[in-house]
Design a protein around this motif. Sequence first.
Motif, PDB file in Angstrom:
ATOM      1  N   TYR A   1      -1.432 -10.921  -9.770  1.00  0.00           N
ATOM      2  CA  TYR A   1      -2.640 -10.750 -10.834  1.00  0.00           C
ATOM      3  C   TYR A   1      -2.778  -9.425 -10.949  1.00  0.00           C
ATOM      4  N   ILE A   2      -2.670  -8.391 -10.001  1.00  0.00           N
ATOM      5  CA  ILE A   2      -3.154  -7.258 -10.318  1.00  0.00           C
ATOM      6  C   ILE A   2      -1.718  -6.481 -10.791  1.00  0.00           C
TER       7      ILE A   2
ATOM      8  N   ARG B   1      -5.007   7.770  -6.580  1.00  0.00           N
ATOM      9  CA  ARG B   1      -4.430   6.174  -6.685  1.00  0.00           C
ATOM     10  C   ARG B   1      -5.745   5.303  -7.189  1.00  0.00           C
ATOM     11  N   SER B   2      -5.318   4.599  -8.143  1.00  0.00           N
ATOM     12  CA  SER B   2      -6.181   3.862  -8.678  1.00  0.00           C
ATOM     13  C   SER B   2      -6.818   2.811  -7.917  1.00  0.00           C
TER      14      SER B   2
ATOM     15  N   ILE C   1      -5.147   0.803  -4.690  1.00  0.00           N
ATOM     16  CA  ILE C   1      -5.703   0.791  -3.199  1.00  0.00           C
ATOM     17  C   ILE C   1      -6.102  -0.737  -2.908  1.00  0.00           C
ATOM     18  N   GLU C   2      -6.518  -1.557  -3.643  1.00  0.00           N
ATOM     19  CA  GLU C   2      -6.689  -2.977  -3.249  1.00  0.00           C
ATOM     20  C   GLU C   2      -5.271  -3.622  -3.069  1.00  0.00           C
ATOM     21  N   ALA C   3      -4.379  -3.375  -3.789  1.00  0.00           N
ATOM     22  CA  ALA C   3      -2.832  -3.970  -3.713  1.00  0.00           C
ATOM     23  C   ALA C   3      -2.446  -3.508  -2.442  1.00  0.00           C
TER      24      ALA C   3
ATOM     25  N   GLU D   1      -2.118  -6.743   4.889  1.00  0.00           N
ATOM     26  CA  GLU D   1      -2.484  -7.991   5.606  1.00  0.00           C
ATOM     27  C   GLU D   1      -1.474  -8.775   5.364  1.00  0.00           C
ATOM     28  N   LEU D   2      -0.879  -8.887   4.244  1.00  0.00           N
ATOM     29  CA  LEU D   2       0.131  -9.613   4.186  1.00  0.00           C
ATOM     30  C   LEU D   2       1.299  -9.364   5.000  1.00  0.00           C
TER      31      LEU D   2
END
Length: 510
Positions: free
Chosen positions: A227-228, A246-247, A251-253, A259-260
Amino acid sequence: MIVSIILSAFLIGTLVLARFLYKSWLYPISLQYLMNSQGIKGPPYQFRDGNNREIGEMLMKCNSAPMDISSHDIFPRLQPHFHSWIKLYGSTFLYWMNTKPQLVVADVELIKEIFTNKQGSFGKAKFDGILKKFVGDGSVFQEGKKWLKLRKVADHVFHAQSLKEMFPAMVGRVETMLKTWKSYEGKEIEVYEEFKLLSLEIISNSVFGSDYTTGKHIFDMLDKIAYISSMSYGKIRNPIIDKIYRSSEEIEADKILEELFESFIGIIKQREYKVKAGQSDNFGGDFLGSLLEGHHNADKEARISVDEIIEECKSFYFAGHKTVTSLLSWSMYLMAIHTDWQEKAREEVLEFLGQENPTTETISRLKIVGMIINETLRLYPPFVLLQRDVTKNTRLGKLKIPAGMEVIIATLAVHHSSEVWGKDAHLFKPERFAEGVAKATRDSMMAFLSFGYGLRKCVGFNFANTEVKIALSMILQRYRLTVSPNYTNFPFAMFTLRPKDGVQIMLHPL
């Protein structure tokens, strides 16, 4: 000293400006001129933005309301820009994604040249930013020796004997799903989410040997990254700013990817520990087990790295899960709309299976079910386009194509082409495939591109086809299907083609 600093700053600034102007103005204008001189037209390039704004406006206009419930004419809705530009400029045209040139090809003969090119002129698409992190470096995006090494593992796992061994587990998962359907008998059920769960369970168990909880956690993370990535695709990027800033999306990705990575490492270590501790004499016969065998290969050149294992697992988890969910959902919708074909398929299923569960032998005899699946793939292909990068100056037909362009194989345009499939191309007519894919149309082997073509054809095709046949046959044994009054026909493409609001079906027990 001060003069030297000022002069250096001036020179750097001049170089940056020159590079910017070349990429954003001179290169697009000169390339457009080159292609125009060869008869390839397209919408005019707009400074920096390319044709993004025009595409966005078309998509917003076409996706403002649901389609007619019985219409399968999805090409002008999902890709209104391709549909409009093919009419204006022909089956091969040039457009711009920001400053990136995109050569769209909907000509079957040229598509054949692209797929059969032996010089490596049309390489797998390369991405940047979040999308690059998401798709990774698995075999789907590899070339040469690395692709061959990883492909051999996949071919071994998905050959006929391996599928035969996976078959009982697939049947068992469908049985479990249908037990839960008993509470929906005579009522509405939303099948997209049902098939999403089913395909997740099957791919987790049959391909990676992990349980549903682990599989769901991994897929949820992949779904978030997808989605991102889709939200960031096509945005204008500045390489200098990207190195400094960094957007929030990046950062979230990165957090999700970390974690993945840890999740996959946990599964890998668990397998390795069992072998090391003597609890198992091999790493398993599934896809992950075969990758681990390659990781421990004594031959360094043939050895598969941990990163390569993870990238392969990501690709098969996401693509395998999404394609099956899409195909099952659209097949159910089409059978619920076209009840005459649903009845033909049911008669065939009852003739060869009766009320028994399918076997590898009986499933292979379901010709009508196979025809319905193929027509579903034609009308609603999981992937509406395929991408290739032009790696070096080459020829395509009579065209001279410079390196650096991106070729878009317009799958949906070809699948809905009246020139290829006839004036009824937008209609559901499984009889097209009565004599198989090869004879469905004059150019069928190149005009039927749901899973790619040739050596690069999706390795999981037979796995997906088997899973879908099992599920449909077992459903047809038990239920008559009609479309719920609550169903809204809203095809939506984000990586794969899916029903945006699900597929609501009425279950009528036989």
